[in-house]
Write an enzyme that holds these catalytic residues in place. Sequence first.
Site, PDB file in Angstrom:
ATOM      1  N   ARG B  60      -1.397  52.247  15.283  1.00 50.42           N
ATOM      2  CA  ARG B  60      -1.119  53.351  16.199  1.00 50.42           C
ATOM      3  C   ARG B  60      -0.209  54.404  15.578  1.00 50.42           C
ATOM      4  NH1 ARG B  60      -1.110  48.893  19.975  1.00 50.42           N
ATOM      5  NH2 ARG B  60       1.077  48.702  19.471  1.00 50.42           N
ATOM      6  N   GLU B  97       7.887  40.684  16.530  1.00 50.07           N
ATOM      7  CA  GLU B  97       8.059  40.024  17.826  1.00 50.07           C
ATOM      8  C   GLU B  97       7.094  38.855  17.995  1.00 50.07           C
ATOM      9  OE1 GLU B  97       8.483  41.566  22.435  1.00 50.07           O
ATOM     10  OE2 GLU B  97       7.709  42.891  20.892  1.00 50.07           O
TER      11      GLU B  97
END
Lengths: 172, 172
Positions: B60, B97
């Site tokens: 992205r 994460e």
Amino acid sequence: MDLEKIIRDVPDFPKQGIVFKDITTLLQAGDAFRQALNRMMKKYLDEDAGIDKVVGIEARGFIFGGVLAYKLGCGFVPARKPGKLPYRSVREEYTLEYGSNALEVHEDSIRPGERVLVVDDLLATGGTALAAARLVEKLGGEVAGIEFLVELSFLHGRDRLSAYRVHSLITY
Amino acid sequence: MDLEKIIRDVPDFPKQGIVFKDITTLLQAGDAFRQALNRMMKKYLDEDAGIDKVVGIEARGFIFGGVLAYKLGCGFVPARKPGKLPYRSVREEYTLEYGSNALEVHEDSIRPGERVLVVDDLLATGGTALAAARLVEKLGGEVAGIEFLVELSFLHGRDRLSAYRVHSLITY
């Protein structure tokens, strides 16, 4: 500027016997990158083509598609590999030069009647772009054009996309 | 325009208990997309900051990074997952994460002394952006700034990036 000369040939990538057209040498040359994009968008700006959305195909299509959407003042829709989009999506399977895969777009990313530009860096066999065009149509959109930076004409991808208005800046 | 309200919460993606910030709703809204980008680039345009390259982080980050490079008139460098870049590359491992991974850039993508902007959509734990910044420095570049659309401040990613000038448009 001869954009073709700025693209690098990388032999045996992604597998033996393939000569890969490496566009990163064009991307990293600011003038070439800008000129390539200006040439890709010119006719849509000139025509006032009423583009509502630009669909960019993961991942290199995001680079070009984002700029086209920004300059045309419309929304950007990422067409992604399966499992990458978080919300409810529609899917289209396709075969490509080095295997098979699928593309997805969010089901609310395009509204019926919207005029949509599909953008990717490379036209090879045309399978990926065809899948993206079909996703647009599944959602009721109209494919106003399909834009590529590079076309490998010996793979005849353009034949599979004959239902659409297809442009490429550089043809090998 | 309140960009924060345009971003969609998707619960339990990519796994149970995570509320994913889905920026595609912002991307596909032409006005919001344009405004977000204009706000991200404003200080660099105002300062005439002399940016030589924009590094966009796959995938992205390509959408935002491409537009910033185009508008700043500089080159674009994709920082990619291992095995995606065709030419000789440098690599940096990182934890994130939801697991661990690595980023690569081509070894000739940044020249010593160049001023480089690193761009991604989301600042979570900061591991990915830190890897990208270290890749810039491995090649002798100077990290002029790191730009994000969204920052999840409760993950304290900014602390890991304290050596750099970090900006985000939207903080949760």
